[in-house]
Motif scaffolding. Sequence first.
Motif, PDB file in Angstrom:
ATOM      1  N   TYR A  78       0.841  -1.194   0.000  1.00  0.00           N
ATOM      2  CA  TYR A  78       0.000   0.000   0.000  1.00  0.00           C
ATOM      3  C   TYR A  78       0.880   1.249   0.000  1.00  0.00           C
ATOM      4  O   TYR A  78       1.874   1.344   0.705  1.00  0.00           O
ATOM      5  N   GLY A  79       0.474   2.194  -0.837  1.00  0.00           N
ATOM      6  CA  GLY A  79       1.250   3.394  -1.037  1.00  0.00           C
ATOM      7  C   GLY A  79       1.866   3.461  -2.426  1.00  0.00           C
ATOM      8  O   GLY A  79       2.335   4.519  -2.853  1.00  0.00           O
ATOM      9  N   GLU A  80       1.826   2.342  -3.169  1.00  0.00           N
ATOM     10  CA  GLU A  80       2.443   2.333  -4.499  1.00  0.00           C
ATOM     11  C   GLU A  80       1.531   2.901  -5.578  1.00  0.00           C
ATOM     12  O   GLU A  80       1.973   3.138  -6.701  1.00  0.00           O
ATOM     13  N   GLY A  81       0.250   3.111  -5.285  1.00  0.00           N
ATOM     14  CA  GLY A  81      -0.657   3.717  -6.254  1.00  0.00           C
ATOM     15  C   GLY A  81      -0.835   2.874  -7.501  1.00  0.00           C
ATOM     16  O   GLY A  81      -0.966   1.654  -7.440  1.00  0.00           O
ATOM     17  N   LYS A  82      -0.796   3.529  -8.667  1.00  0.00           N
ATOM     18  CA  LYS A  82      -1.039   2.846  -9.936  1.00  0.00           C
ATOM     19  C   LYS A  82       0.027   1.804 -10.259  1.00  0.00           C
ATOM     20  O   LYS A  82      -0.183   0.946 -11.120  1.00  0.00           O
TER      21      LYS A  82
END
Length: 427
Positions: free
Chosen positions: A241-245
């Motif tokens: 989580y936090g990596e986005g696309k």
Amino acid sequence: MRLIDVKAFLDFDAGKSGLEAQLLVEFGGAKLAEIAYAILSHCWGAPKDEVQYTEMVSLTNMDALARNKIQRRSGYLKIRKSCELALEDHLDWLWVDTCCIDRRGSAELSEAINSMYVWYANSDRCYAFLHDTEALCASHRPRRQVYRWFSRGWTLQELIAPVNVHFLNQKWEYIGDKQGCAPSLSVITRISVDVLEEGLGRTSPSVAQIMSWAADRTTAREEDRAYSMLGLLGVHMPILYGEGKNAFLRLQLEVIRTVNDQSIFAWGSTMNHGWSSSFLADDLSQFRDCSTVENTDRDKFHRILGKSLSKRAFRRVASAEERNRTFAVTNDGIHIWLPLRLHQRSTGSEIFSATLSCYDSQKGSEAMIIFIQKYNSNYSRLFRAPLPADDEGKQPVKFQSVLLPYRKSIHRKVRGPLSPQARCNFS
């Protein structure tokens, strides 16, 4: 896998047991394989309305006032109603995602997300709770309305994976099952009736088809749009989580490493303008029009090519067929062999059509074509057909090795909600 003891929960809820009640029990390995359990599929409400794992394990020990507050939550009602249904179905165990996963640890959350498709598939009964309908039939919906359950990313695998899915309205009344409602569900979801009735194992839809089913679905967190597809595509990967696309890019790369399915390049097939420096899609929505894209096996691919190629050109492609069966991810792009036909050539630039080993069954049996532009040594994807050249029909099809880029400039990717440039636009 952590399960709710149905009888223990209902006894505690009715005041028939006290501190000694064990509401959650963990199973694994061979023991889990022997357990018959029910599973709940639902849309999460606000976090304050759901019952979390820490609250569930401390429910028997907290004071009456705190316990009564939890028991008045809509999330608690969902657990109790699901337990009552499981008891009626002679199932002693129940899994509910809100309270059976300890989200405080990333390792457990990652394991749960990577296992969730299998957990739903192995359930004896799945209760799909449609909280926003009073309908008496699951396939009935007012004009222009789609129940929220059908718009969420996670519920896609929860519809497909279990064999027995029972739909319940907001009053927890049975309103139909997956098999009986399959034709109507197919219209709502774009999933074929065969998949709804028989599952993925027997039908083997293409990667592009599976992606298309999720094209219009949403999740609370951006990364979950990709993570909710893991089981459907039969792959596993770490949860970050936090990596986005970037999660969706990683998903596609993991699919390429796992299966030989060129339909993953068929996204954007209905677009008629523009270009992309990446041959992988930026978003699931770009697969929206791929619900009828089917994979082709070796013999079928040869038959499709044989209709449009000369005998000499066909023999040239067929002789290199083994190369068509594999493609690999490298740090410089996706290494793949494709049948290419030159359409245009100008200073430093060439435009090719590439034949993919898949076809759109709605448009016939012809193999799908994508257009590739080569500028110097760099390739890009075109979404429009080039103007025909005078000698276009004379250009032979050649089986060529290409490196298709899959990552746009990494220097433009800034982690966090806003890049410095975007922040300037708001000042």
